[in-house]
Design a protein around this motif. Structure first.
Motif, PDB file in Angstrom:
ATOM      1  N   GLU A   1       0.861  -1.182   0.000  1.00  0.00           N
ATOM      2  CA  GLU A   1       0.000   0.000   0.000  1.00  0.00           C
ATOM      3  C   GLU A   1       0.905   1.242   0.000  1.00  0.00           C
ATOM      4  N   GLU A   2       0.429   2.310  -0.612  1.00  0.00           N
ATOM      5  CA  GLU A   2       1.219   3.529  -0.796  1.00  0.00           C
ATOM      6  C   GLU A   2       1.994   3.956   0.458  1.00  0.00           C
ATOM      7  N   THR A   3       1.284   4.164   1.562  1.00  0.00           N
ATOM      8  CA  THR A   3       1.962   4.701   2.753  1.00  0.00           C
ATOM      9  C   THR A   3       2.839   3.646   3.425  1.00  0.00           C
ATOM     10  N   SER A   4       2.530   2.357   3.212  1.00  0.00           N
ATOM     11  CA  SER A   4       3.400   1.287   3.737  1.00  0.00           C
ATOM     12  C   SER A   4       4.761   1.374   3.072  1.00  0.00           C
ATOM     13  N   LEU A   5       4.756   1.563   1.761  1.00  0.00           N
ATOM     14  CA  LEU A   5       6.023   1.647   1.029  1.00  0.00           C
ATOM     15  C   LEU A   5       6.803   2.890   1.445  1.00  0.00           C
ATOM     16  N   ILE A   6       6.080   3.980   1.691  1.00  0.00           N
ATOM     17  CA  ILE A   6       6.765   5.210   2.116  1.00  0.00           C
ATOM     18  C   ILE A   6       7.436   4.989   3.472  1.00  0.00           C
TER      19      ILE A   6
END
Lengths: 66, 366
Positions: free
Chosen positions: B109-114
């Motif tokens: 998920e986007e914020t997981s990768l960030i």
């Protein structure tokens, strides 16, 4: 949909929230709790003073103004 | 210098990871904030395969697309792929900076990768504001401006840069322009990744994989965050946002899964929902407790339907919307709601014990 011009908008940081349930006491009506004690936001727009107090009293610092 | 943003705007490119947000707006914010770029090539959704296909077959264009988005004096680009995957190996051998995400549903998920890129765990963060402006994780640590774009989105960025907006708009519809990659899997003759466009019928899309077999009864569109169609609806639905919205869905990440008709679809849905419950990151209460409760109640209703159980299920579904840091609970509740409507005839068969397959055969996930 609640009209955001009538008050400030509140939101819950779901990662921080640990379900103390204080917000349901400080913002009765706007916030109710689910069966596990986590807040359900019924109305995003609330009175600014009440919102400020609720944000201050959230023990997990999860409630915030948007 | 900044012609690419006008070009993307004219082309009407939207994110191909599923959320369909304007790429021009995202890239503009990325340039203004000197954001680091994470190329999401994880194929995180169930049934997804196009990111791997791009890395294998279109890597030079992907890299070019990334270079158009990541600007600044020392642009930082990371390519995210699942740890140990063939995609990660290919990216490594191309000498790219690889961000290896653990094999969990929400880790891509986007914020997981960030969070992972900045030294934290691969778990979703609350998005008080888009991280392209920079922000803070829940512990209060600062997070540098970072933008995440799906691999296909960047492939399209490089194509638009080369061929122009008019070329791009010659595919698809006015509202949903451009070519799109889809992954077709399950009960079809030739599973694989194909290039299609919005406005095609689902029947024509599935024809690329050998067609929807006569005995097929259900088609999943969009994976675990998507919807379930009957084969009949799949035959008559046009693949546009509007066409899918009537079934509670969207174009999403471009995933079609034809369900195996030899398995009880109620059991297949139960397996998917149980998997979804197990894939909660365990951070947000409504998801951590709500998804297992939903899966349990859905299974109880699906195997032995009753009015009480149906009503409780509706309450559960309502309580999973917009109550997580990420959209995992929203996605699973969308799928659960869709399957609940689509499998109505099967529930009736379970209520009068006439299902021939119930509980005996187990579906295979992914």
């Amino acid at each position: 949909m609640p009209d955001s011009s009538e008050g400030v908008r509140i939101a819950v940081d779901r990662v921080l929230c640990t379900g103390h349930g204080v917000c349901a006491q400080t913002l009765p009506g706007a916030i109710v709790l689910d069966e596990w004690g986590y807040p359900v936001i019924r109305s995003e727009a609330v009175d600014p003073e009440a919102a400020a107090l609720a944000v201050k009293l959230c023990p997990a610092r999860a409630l915030y103004r948007r | 210098m900044n012609g690419i943003i006008e070009l993307l705007e004219a082309a009407g490119l939207t994110g191909r990871g599923g959320a369909a947000f304007s790429t021009a707006i995202k890239v503009k914010a990325a340039h203004e904030n000197g954001a680091e770029l994470i190329v999401n090539a994880c194929d995180g959704e169930i049934g997804a395969a196009k990111d791997a296909w791009i890395v294998e077959h279109r890597l030079p264009e992907l890299i070019e697309g990334a270079s158009l988005v990541a600007r600044g004096r020392r642009p930082k680009v990371r390519y995210a792929a699942h740890r140990g995957s063939r995609t990660a190996a290919l990216l490594h051998s191309a000498g790219l900076h690889v961000l290896e995400a653990p094999h969990r549903y929400v880790s891509s998920e986007e914020t997981s990768l960030i969070q992972l890129a900045h030294g934290g765990p691969a778990k979703p963060m609350t998005k008080r504001a888009p991280f392209v402006f920079g922000g803070r994780d829940s512990q209060g640590h600062r997070v540098r401006p970072t933008v995440v774009l799906n691999a296909e989105t960047l492939l399209r960025v490089s194509q638009i840069n080369r061929h122009g907006a008019t070329w791009f708009r010659s595919f698809g519809t006015e509202l949903e322009p451009g070519p799109r990659l889809v992954a077709i899997s399950g009960h079809v003759a030739r599973p694989g990744v194909h290039e299609v466009a919005a406005g095609m019928s689902i029947a024509d899309i599935l024809a690329l994989a050998g067609g929807l077999p006569e005995d097929a009864r259900h088609v999943g569109v969009g994976g675990l965050g998507g919807v379930l169609l009957t084969a009949q609806d799949a035959r008559t639905t046009i693949w546009t946002g509007g066409g899918m919205k009537r079934h509670g869905g969207s174009l999403g990440p471009g995933i079609f899964t034809v369900w195996d008709p030899s398995e009880c679809p109620v059991e297949t849905a139960i397996q998917l929902l149980s998997y979804g419950a197990g894939e909660s990151a365990g951070q947000c209460g409504p998801c951590m407790f709500g998804l297992p409760a939903l899966a349990g109640d859905w299974a109880a209703y699906g195997r032995t339907p009753s009015t009480d159980r149906y009503q409780r299920l509706q309450l559960r579904l309502d309580l999973l919307q917009r109550r997580g840091a990420c959209a995992h609970p929203d996605g699973v509740s969308r799928f659960a709601r869709s399957a609940l409507a689509t499998l109505r005839p099967e529930f009736a068969a379970h209520a009068n014990h006439s299902c021939q397959k119930g509980g005996l055969r187990h579906a295979r996930l992914v």
